[in-house]
Motif scaffolding. Structure first.
Motif, PDB file in Angstrom:
ATOM      1  N   ARG A   1       0.804  -1.218   0.000  1.00  0.00           N
ATOM      2  CA  ARG A   1       0.000   0.000   0.000  1.00  0.00           C
ATOM      3  C   ARG A   1       0.839   1.271   0.000  1.00  0.00           C
ATOM      4  NH1 ARG A   1      -4.008  -0.338   4.917  1.00  0.00           N
ATOM      5  NH2 ARG A   1      -2.077  -0.990   5.963  1.00  0.00           N
ATOM      6  N   THR A   2       2.154   1.127   0.043  1.00  0.00           N
ATOM      7  CA  THR A   2       3.047   2.276   0.078  1.00  0.00           C
ATOM      8  C   THR A   2       4.052   2.240  -1.069  1.00  0.00           C
ATOM      9  OG1 THR A   2       4.513   1.130   1.634  1.00  0.00           O
ATOM     10  CG2 THR A   2       2.812   2.565   2.561  1.00  0.00           C
ATOM     11  N   PHE A   3       3.612   1.805  -2.246  1.00  0.00           N
ATOM     12  CA  PHE A   3       4.490   1.668  -3.405  1.00  0.00           C
ATOM     13  C   PHE A   3       5.211   2.975  -3.738  1.00  0.00           C
ATOM     14  CE2 PHE A   3       5.043   2.156  -8.026  1.00  0.00           C
ATOM     15  CZ  PHE A   3       5.916   1.117  -8.279  1.00  0.00           C
ATOM     16  N   SER A   4       4.538   4.087  -3.558  1.00  0.00           N
ATOM     17  CA  SER A   4       5.124   5.373  -3.919  1.00  0.00           C
ATOM     18  C   SER A   4       6.377   5.699  -3.112  1.00  0.00           C
ATOM     19  CB  SER A   4       4.100   6.496  -3.762  1.00  0.00           C
ATOM     20  OG  SER A   4       3.687   6.633  -2.417  1.00  0.00           O
ATOM     21  N   THR A   5       6.601   5.005  -1.996  1.00  0.00           N
ATOM     22  CA  THR A   5       7.783   5.232  -1.177  1.00  0.00           C
ATOM     23  C   THR A   5       8.950   4.314  -1.549  1.00  0.00           C
ATOM     24  OG1 THR A   5       7.276   3.641   0.603  1.00  0.00           O
ATOM     25  CG2 THR A   5       6.232   5.813   0.726  1.00  0.00           C
ATOM     26  N   TYR A   6       8.725   3.328  -2.431  1.00  0.00           N
ATOM     27  CA  TYR A   6       9.778   2.385  -2.792  1.00  0.00           C
ATOM     28  C   TYR A   6      10.728   3.000  -3.813  1.00  0.00           C
ATOM     29  CZ  TYR A   6       6.166  -1.085  -1.361  1.00  0.00           C
ATOM     30  OH  TYR A   6       5.189  -1.799  -0.714  1.00  0.00           O
ATOM     31  N   ALA A   7      12.001   2.654  -3.728  1.00  0.00           N
ATOM     32  CA  ALA A   7      12.894   2.785  -4.864  1.00  0.00           C
ATOM     33  C   ALA A   7      12.780   1.506  -5.678  1.00  0.00           C
ATOM     34  CB  ALA A   7      14.332   2.997  -4.415  1.00  0.00           C
ATOM     35  N   MET A   8      12.675   1.629  -6.985  1.00  0.00           N
ATOM     36  CA  MET A   8      12.519   0.478  -7.863  1.00  0.00           C
ATOM     37  C   MET A   8      13.697   0.389  -8.815  1.00  0.00           C
ATOM     38  SD  MET A   8       9.699  -0.878  -6.834  1.00  0.00           S
ATOM     39  CE  MET A   8       9.483  -2.089  -8.149  1.00  0.00           C
ATOM     40  N   GLY A   9      14.057  -0.836  -9.183  1.00  0.00           N
ATOM     41  CA  GLY A   9      15.185  -1.025 -10.074  1.00  0.00           C
ATOM     42  C   GLY A   9      14.989  -2.192 -11.018  1.00  0.00           C
ATOM     43  N   TRP A  10      15.766  -2.166 -12.087  1.00  0.00           N
ATOM     44  CA  TRP A  10      15.840  -3.268 -13.039  1.00  0.00           C
ATOM     45  C   TRP A  10      17.274  -3.766 -13.110  1.00  0.00           C
ATOM     46  CZ3 TRP A  10      11.773  -5.695 -15.174  1.00  0.00           C
ATOM     47  CH2 TRP A  10      10.551  -5.027 -15.223  1.00  0.00           C
ATOM     48  N   PHE A  11      17.432  -5.074 -13.048  1.00  0.00           N
ATOM     49  CA  PHE A  11      18.706  -5.746 -13.208  1.00  0.00           C
ATOM     50  C   PHE A  11      18.572  -6.774 -14.316  1.00  0.00           C
ATOM     51  CE2 PHE A  11      18.732  -3.977  -9.042  1.00  0.00           C
ATOM     52  CZ  PHE A  11      20.056  -3.740  -8.698  1.00  0.00           C
ATOM     53  N   ARG A  12      19.707  -7.250 -14.813  1.00  0.00           N
ATOM     54  CA  ARG A  12      19.664  -8.303 -15.823  1.00  0.00           C
ATOM     55  C   ARG A  12      20.838  -9.252 -15.644  1.00  0.00           C
ATOM     56  NH1 ARG A  12      21.075  -4.790 -21.319  1.00  0.00           N
ATOM     57  NH2 ARG A  12      23.322  -4.489 -20.896  1.00  0.00           N
ATOM     58  N   GLN A  13      20.637 -10.475 -16.103  1.00  0.00           N
ATOM     59  CA  GLN A  13      21.672 -11.487 -16.038  1.00  0.00           C
ATOM     60  C   GLN A  13      21.740 -12.207 -17.375  1.00  0.00           C
ATOM     61  OE1 GLN A  13      21.301 -14.363 -12.858  1.00  0.00           O
ATOM     62  NE2 GLN A  13      23.487 -14.801 -12.915  1.00  0.00           N
ATOM     63  N   ALA A  14      22.854 -12.028 -18.069  1.00  0.00           N
ATOM     64  CA  ALA A  14      23.080 -12.677 -19.350  1.00  0.00           C
ATOM     65  C   ALA A  14      23.688 -14.059 -19.127  1.00  0.00           C
ATOM     66  CB  ALA A  14      23.998 -11.828 -20.218  1.00  0.00           C
ATOM     67  N   PRO A  15      23.558 -14.953 -20.102  1.00  0.00           N
ATOM     68  CA  PRO A  15      24.145 -16.283 -19.954  1.00  0.00           C
ATOM     69  C   PRO A  15      25.635 -16.214 -19.657  1.00  0.00           C
ATOM     70  CG  PRO A  15      22.664 -16.236 -21.826  1.00  0.00           C
ATOM     71  CD  PRO A  15      22.805 -14.820 -21.356  1.00  0.00           C
ATOM     72  N   GLY A  16      26.065 -16.943 -18.642  1.00  0.00           N
ATOM     73  CA  GLY A  16      27.465 -16.988 -18.271  1.00  0.00           C
ATOM     74  C   GLY A  16      27.979 -15.756 -17.564  1.00  0.00           C
ATOM     75  N   ASN A  17      27.099 -14.838 -17.190  1.00  0.00           N
ATOM     76  CA  ASN A  17      27.510 -13.605 -16.547  1.00  0.00           C
ATOM     77  C   ASN A  17      26.809 -13.436 -15.202  1.00  0.00           C
ATOM     78  OD1 ASN A  17      28.878 -11.169 -16.266  1.00  0.00           O
ATOM     79  ND2 ASN A  17      28.372 -10.482 -18.342  1.00  0.00           N
ATOM     80  N   GLU A  18      27.273 -12.462 -14.435  1.00  0.00           N
ATOM     81  CA  GLU A  18      26.643 -12.130 -13.169  1.00  0.00           C
ATOM     82  C   GLU A  18      25.510 -11.135 -13.390  1.00  0.00           C
ATOM     83  OE1 GLU A  18      30.463 -12.681 -10.146  1.00  0.00           O
ATOM     84  OE2 GLU A  18      29.661 -10.692 -10.558  1.00  0.00           O
ATOM     85  N   ARG A  19      24.626 -11.052 -12.421  1.00  0.00           N
ATOM     86  CA  ARG A  19      23.541 -10.087 -12.505  1.00  0.00           C
ATOM     87  C   ARG A  19      24.103  -8.670 -12.383  1.00  0.00           C
ATOM     88  NH1 ARG A  19      18.161 -11.685  -9.564  1.00  0.00           N
ATOM     89  NH2 ARG A  19      19.525 -11.805  -7.736  1.00  0.00           N
ATOM     90  N   GLU A  20      23.618  -7.768 -13.236  1.00  0.00           N
ATOM     91  CA  GLU A  20      24.116  -6.408 -13.255  1.00  0.00           C
ATOM     92  C   GLU A  20      22.975  -5.399 -13.213  1.00  0.00           C
ATOM     93  OE1 GLU A  20      26.156  -5.359 -16.839  1.00  0.00           O
ATOM     94  OE2 GLU A  20      24.554  -6.062 -18.158  1.00  0.00           O
TER      95      GLU A  20
END
Length: 129
Positions: free
Chosen positions: A27-46
């Motif tokens: 109920r307090t979504f507006s207070t969250y910081a949101m992010g996107w990360f990705r993980q390619a094959p054979g790599n770490e999440r970035e």
């Protein structure tokens, strides 16, 4: 406990566009910081991009100018618009939230993975050459 669900991934040709969506519980979504990360094959999440509760944004150097992060607080949703896609963008994309109990709001975007305390299951984006 915040739950996140990503959608919008799929197969796209190089140069094309995809928009990812992530719906968050709470109920307090507006207070969250949101992010996107990705993980390619054979790599770490970035880190890819982040947006704070104050609507400031931050992008990794590899996507800046091509990707745009935004949020719709009325829908508890964060978006990642991805344009001019390249094969190197192929990855599983994860939505993440940084939230706090109590009176604090995550005003600024956050890049380090350890700062986030909720994660989605990921959505596959495949860019063909």
């Amino acid at each position: 406990q915040v739950q996140l669900v990503e959608s919008g991934g799929g197969l796209v040709q190089a140069g094309g566009s995809v928009r990812l969506s992530c719906v968050a519980s709470g109920r307090t979504f507006s207070t969250y910081a949101m992010g996107w990360f990705r993980q390619a094959p054979g790599n770490e999440r970035e880190f890819v991009s982040g947006i704070g509760s104050g609507l400031s944004t931050y992008y990794s150097g590899t996507v800046k100018g091509r990707f745009t992060i935004s949020r719709d607080n009325a829908k508890n949703t964060v978006y990642l618009q991805m344009n001019s896609l390249k094969p190197e963008d192929t990855a599983v994309y994860y939505c993440a939230a940084r939230y706090s109990s109590g009176r604090y709001s995550a005003i600024l975007p956050v890049a380090p993975q350890y700062e986030y305390n909720a994660w989605g299951q990921g959505t596959q984006v495949t860019v063909s050459s």
